[in-house]
Design an enzyme around this catalytic site. Structure first.
Site, short mmCIF file in Angstrom:
data_model
loop_
_atom_site.label_atom_id
_atom_site.label_comp_id
_atom_site.label_asym_id
_atom_site.label_seq_id
_atom_site.Cartn_x
_atom_site.Cartn_y
_atom_site.Cartn_z
N CYS A 75 0.45 -1.03 -0.08
CA CYS A 75 0.18 -0.37 -0.17
C CYS A 75 1.07 1.05 -0.08
O CYS A 75 2.32 1.18 0.65
CB CYS A 75 -0.47 0.45 1.11
SG CYS A 75 -1.72 1.41 1.04
N CYS A 190 -1.52 3.49 -6.19
CA CYS A 190 -2.17 2.72 -5.01
C CYS A 190 -2.10 1.14 -5.90
O CYS A 190 -2.85 1.08 -6.79
CB CYS A 190 -3.34 4.15 -5.59
SG CYS A 190 -4.82 2.98 -4.36
N1 DGL Z 1 -4.26 0.87 -1.63
C1 DGL Z 1 -4.10 1.88 -0.71
C2 DGL Z 1 -2.30 2.60 -1.44
O1 DGL Z 1 -1.74 2.09 -2.97
C3 DGL Z 1 -4.56 2.71 -0.82
C4 DGL Z 1 -6.24 2.23 -0.99
C5 DGL Z 1 -6.62 3.39 0.39
O2 DGL Z 1 -6.88 4.35 0.64
O3 DGL Z 1 -6.55 2.77 1.56
O4 DGL Z 1 -2.29 3.38 -1.08
#
Ligand code: DGL
Length: 263
Positions: A75, A190
């Site tokens: 993430c 993301c």
């Molecule tokens: N998957 C997360 C990232 O790579 C973001 C998603 C969220 O806002 O929780 O930033």
């Protein structure tokens, strides 16, 4: 470490599966534990302090309970907010996911690159520093999306997501006019966004290269963990949601686990 390492992959939801998929391809002999902190989703709407306060004890508990050989923070929002704290507090090796600004700027021919991430990721000093250090003369446009991660969750869970909803988040990435002077490279900053890649391609006003850091993360994982000796088909996978939500998605998620049905 036993014959087969345990790799913990952590995200706010289903986005980290795009990173897991690449790691599984590179290391099919490992035990995988995928944890989605969906009780706190979306991370992109939280402050740095809130994310640190949330992630530090949660990862600490997971390390004690599951004894991973390596933790992948799949993430961007978490990685640019809390990675330094994690590395200072725990001895297990961490691999983070941060906006792939350096390779994107190196690859751009028009010298116009956009970074599409959560609102939190594009605001963080970590991301600003990557641009200062690695823009290599490119004009970098930061686009903070409030909704795209949630739209990706909906799509992977089988829900309807309209073209208009995606287009509204995507359009600010496309800057400039004329083939030689417009955006030609977009960083998927993301981990949820590669879930929508086909739709992004369809809805893009002109063709661009999308930079997904997942293959590079998988290479980093294999460089940190010694070659496995377990049988390639002996790997197993477990999935946990912090909300405790019932799992009805196994069929849709199985391809991300290299064909294994996550327990
Ligand atoms: N998957 C997360 C990232 O790579 C973001 C998603 C969220 O806002 O929780 O930033």
């Amino acid at each position: 470490m036993g014959e087969r390492p345990t790799i913990l992959v952590f995200d706010s939801g289903l986005g980290g599966l795009t990173v897991l998929r690449e790691i599984v391809r590179a290391r099919h002999d490992a035990h995988y534990l995928y944890v989605a902190d969906d009780a706190f989703f979306p991370y992109g709407h939280h402050s740095e302090e809130e994310i640190i306060a949330r992630v530090m004890p949660l990862i600490g508990d997971l390390i004690v309970e599951h004894r991973p050989d390596l933790v992948v923070i799949a993430c961007n929002t978490m990685s640019v907010s809390v990675m330094a704290h994690l590395r200072a507090a725990y001895t297990v090796p961490f691999v983070g996911t941060v906006p792939a600004i350096k390779p994107a700027c190196a690859a751009s021919k028009t010298k116009r690159v956009s970074v599409l991430g959560t609102k939190a990721t594009v605001k963080r000093e970590y991301t600003q520093a990557l641009i200062r250090d690695f823009a290599q003369g490119c004009e970098v446009t930061l686009v903070g999306s409030a909704e795209l991660a949630a739209l990706a969750e909906t799509a992977l869970s089988g829900g309807e997501v309209s073209d208009e909803a995606i287009r509204a988040e995507l359009e600010p990435c496309f800057v400039g006019a004329g083939e030689d002077a417009r955006t030609d490279t977009i960083v998927l900053a993301c981990t949820h966004y590669p879930l929508l890649l086909d739709r992004l391609n369809e809805l893009a006003p002109w063709p661009v290269d999308w930079i997904d850091p997942a293959p590079a993360i998988a290479r980093r994982v294999t460089s940190l963990l010694p070659e496995g000796r377990g049988a390639p088909d002996a790997a197993d996978a477990k999935m946990m949601f912090t909300s405790g939500r019932p799992r009805r998605l196994s069929a849709a998620l199985t391809p991300f686990f290299g064909g294994r049905v996550p327990a």
